[in-house]
Structures are given as structure tokens and as C-alpha cells.
Design a protein around this motif. Structure first.
Motif, mmCIF file in Angstrom:
data_model
loop_
_atom_site.group_PDB
_atom_site.id
_atom_site.type_symbol
_atom_site.label_atom_id
_atom_site.label_comp_id
_atom_site.label_asym_id
_atom_site.label_seq_id
_atom_site.Cartn_x
_atom_site.Cartn_y
_atom_site.Cartn_z
ATOM 1 N N UNK A 153 -62.381 -3.941 53.411
ATOM 2 C CA UNK A 153 -62.388 -4.826 52.250
ATOM 3 C C UNK A 153 -63.820 -5.252 51.964
ATOM 4 N N UNK A 154 -64.036 -5.643 50.731
ATOM 5 C CA UNK A 154 -65.375 -6.074 50.342
ATOM 6 C C UNK A 154 -65.311 -7.466 49.734
ATOM 7 N N UNK A 155 -66.454 -8.110 49.727
ATOM 8 C CA UNK A 155 -66.580 -9.372 49.002
ATOM 9 C C UNK A 155 -67.925 -9.372 48.294
ATOM 10 N N UNK A 156 -68.007 -10.159 47.237
ATOM 11 C CA UNK A 156 -69.217 -10.209 46.417
ATOM 12 C C UNK A 156 -70.275 -11.016 47.151
ATOM 13 N N UNK B 284 -73.269 -2.267 48.346
ATOM 14 C CA UNK B 284 -73.477 -1.452 47.153
ATOM 15 C C UNK B 284 -73.346 -2.291 45.895
ATOM 16 N N UNK B 285 -74.130 -1.916 44.883
ATOM 17 C CA UNK B 285 -74.067 -2.553 43.583
ATOM 18 C C UNK B 285 -73.046 -1.813 42.729
ATOM 19 N N UNK B 286 -72.142 -2.567 42.099
ATOM 20 C CA UNK B 286 -71.163 -1.978 41.184
ATOM 21 C C UNK B 286 -71.158 -2.791 39.899
ATOM 22 N N UNK C 10 -80.502 -4.199 30.360
ATOM 23 C CA UNK C 10 -79.542 -3.917 29.277
ATOM 24 C C UNK C 10 -78.486 -5.007 29.154
ATOM 25 N N UNK C 11 -78.655 -6.086 29.920
ATOM 26 C CA UNK C 11 -77.715 -7.212 29.941
ATOM 27 C C UNK C 11 -76.369 -6.858 30.586
ATOM 28 N N UNK C 12 -76.336 -5.788 31.403
ATOM 29 C CA UNK C 12 -75.137 -5.437 32.150
ATOM 30 C C UNK C 12 -75.125 -6.225 33.456
ATOM 31 N N UNK C 13 -73.974 -6.773 33.804
ATOM 32 C CA UNK C 13 -73.836 -7.546 35.040
ATOM 33 C C UNK C 13 -73.400 -6.618 36.160
ATOM 34 N N UNK C 14 -74.109 -6.708 37.274
ATOM 35 C CA UNK C 14 -73.811 -5.913 38.464
ATOM 36 C C UNK C 14 -73.530 -6.876 39.613
ATOM 37 N N UNK C 15 -72.632 -6.454 40.510
ATOM 38 C CA UNK C 15 -72.286 -7.263 41.670
ATOM 39 C C UNK C 15 -72.573 -6.491 42.944
ATOM 40 N N UNK C 16 -73.126 -7.188 43.934
ATOM 41 C CA UNK C 16 -73.416 -6.594 45.230
ATOM 42 C C UNK C 16 -72.207 -6.819 46.132
ATOM 43 N N UNK C 17 -71.570 -5.713 46.548
ATOM 44 C CA UNK C 17 -70.409 -5.791 47.423
ATOM 45 C C UNK C 17 -70.833 -5.571 48.866
ATOM 46 N N UNK C 18 -70.288 -6.395 49.740
ATOM 47 C CA UNK C 18 -70.547 -6.293 51.181
ATOM 48 C C UNK C 18 -69.233 -5.892 51.843
ATOM 49 N N UNK D 94 -65.533 -4.050 39.796
ATOM 50 C CA UNK D 94 -65.324 -4.958 40.924
ATOM 51 C C UNK D 94 -63.850 -5.045 41.331
ATOM 52 N N UNK D 95 -62.907 -5.207 40.387
ATOM 53 C CA UNK D 95 -61.499 -5.288 40.814
ATOM 54 C C UNK D 95 -61.005 -4.034 41.532
ATOM 55 N N UNK D 96 -61.575 -2.878 41.214
ATOM 56 C CA UNK D 96 -61.157 -1.617 41.823
ATOM 57 C C UNK D 96 -61.930 -1.303 43.105
#
Length: 99
Positions: free
Chosen positions: A29-32, A58-60, A40-48, A65-67
Motif C-alpha cells: 500500500x502507498x500513502x501520499x 514515485x511521483x504520480x 504546466x500547473x499539473x498537480x503531482x503526488x509523491x507516493x511512499x 492517485x486513487x488507482x
């Protein structure tokens, strides 16, 4: 192989990592861990990923993120060297038969 299976079961109990059926399909499992907005104003989240030291952070993109909150991996598909996280008696040089 029995020693590895036992090590996985023990590791599962200690880390709350789920092992489905026979210890051959592992659930991670991962968490942000962080968030960034690129040029480009795109939001990326770092998953651990948990348990740690198996998969790198990894950045997604925000829509993925939900997937990306969990990952099921067959024991034979673990990253090279990851099996030593489950059984420290196995030398790090063991390749598990992969080329």
C-alpha cells in the motif's frame, strides 16, 4: 522455499502487510508523502510504499492517485534484492534465478 514462506508470514504479521492465500501474491500500500505543482500547473503526488525498501517512492499525477494506493505483486516479480528484506539469511548476491 519453506523458510522464505515462513519469513513472509512473520514479516506480514509484523508489518500488517497482507499476503493473499499462499505467500506468492503480496499486497503493498502507498500513502501520499508530498505534493507539487509543475510549470504546466499539473498537480503531482509523491507516493511512499509500505513496507519500505521494496519499491521506491514515485511521483504520480493527481488523477492516478486513487488507482495507485495499492499494488499486488507476485513473489517472483519482486524487485531484485527485495527478497532479502523478507529473509535476511539469504545473501544479497542471490539472484533468485533472474537474468
Amino acid at each position: 522455499m519453506e523458510r522464505i514462506k515462513y519469513g513472509l508470514m512473520k514479516f506480514s504479521d509484523e508489518t500488517n502487510m497482507k499476503i493473499k492465500g499462499q505467500p506468492s501474491l503480496l499486497s503493498f500500500r502507498s500513502f501520499v508523502l508530498g505534493r507539487r505543482v509543475d510549470a504546466k500547473k499539473d498537480t503531482m503526488f509523491l507516493l511512499h510504499w509500505v513496507p519500505e525498501n521494496i519499491f521506491p517512492d514515485e511521483w504520480v499525477s493527481e488523477d492516478k492517485v486513487p488507482y495507485s494506493s495499492s499494488r499486488k505483486v507476485h513473489l517472483s516479480r519482486l524487485p531484485r534484492g527485495a527478497i532479502t528484506e523478507f529473509d535476511p539469511l539469504i545473501p544479497k548476491s542471490v539472484n533468485c534465478g533472474r537474468k
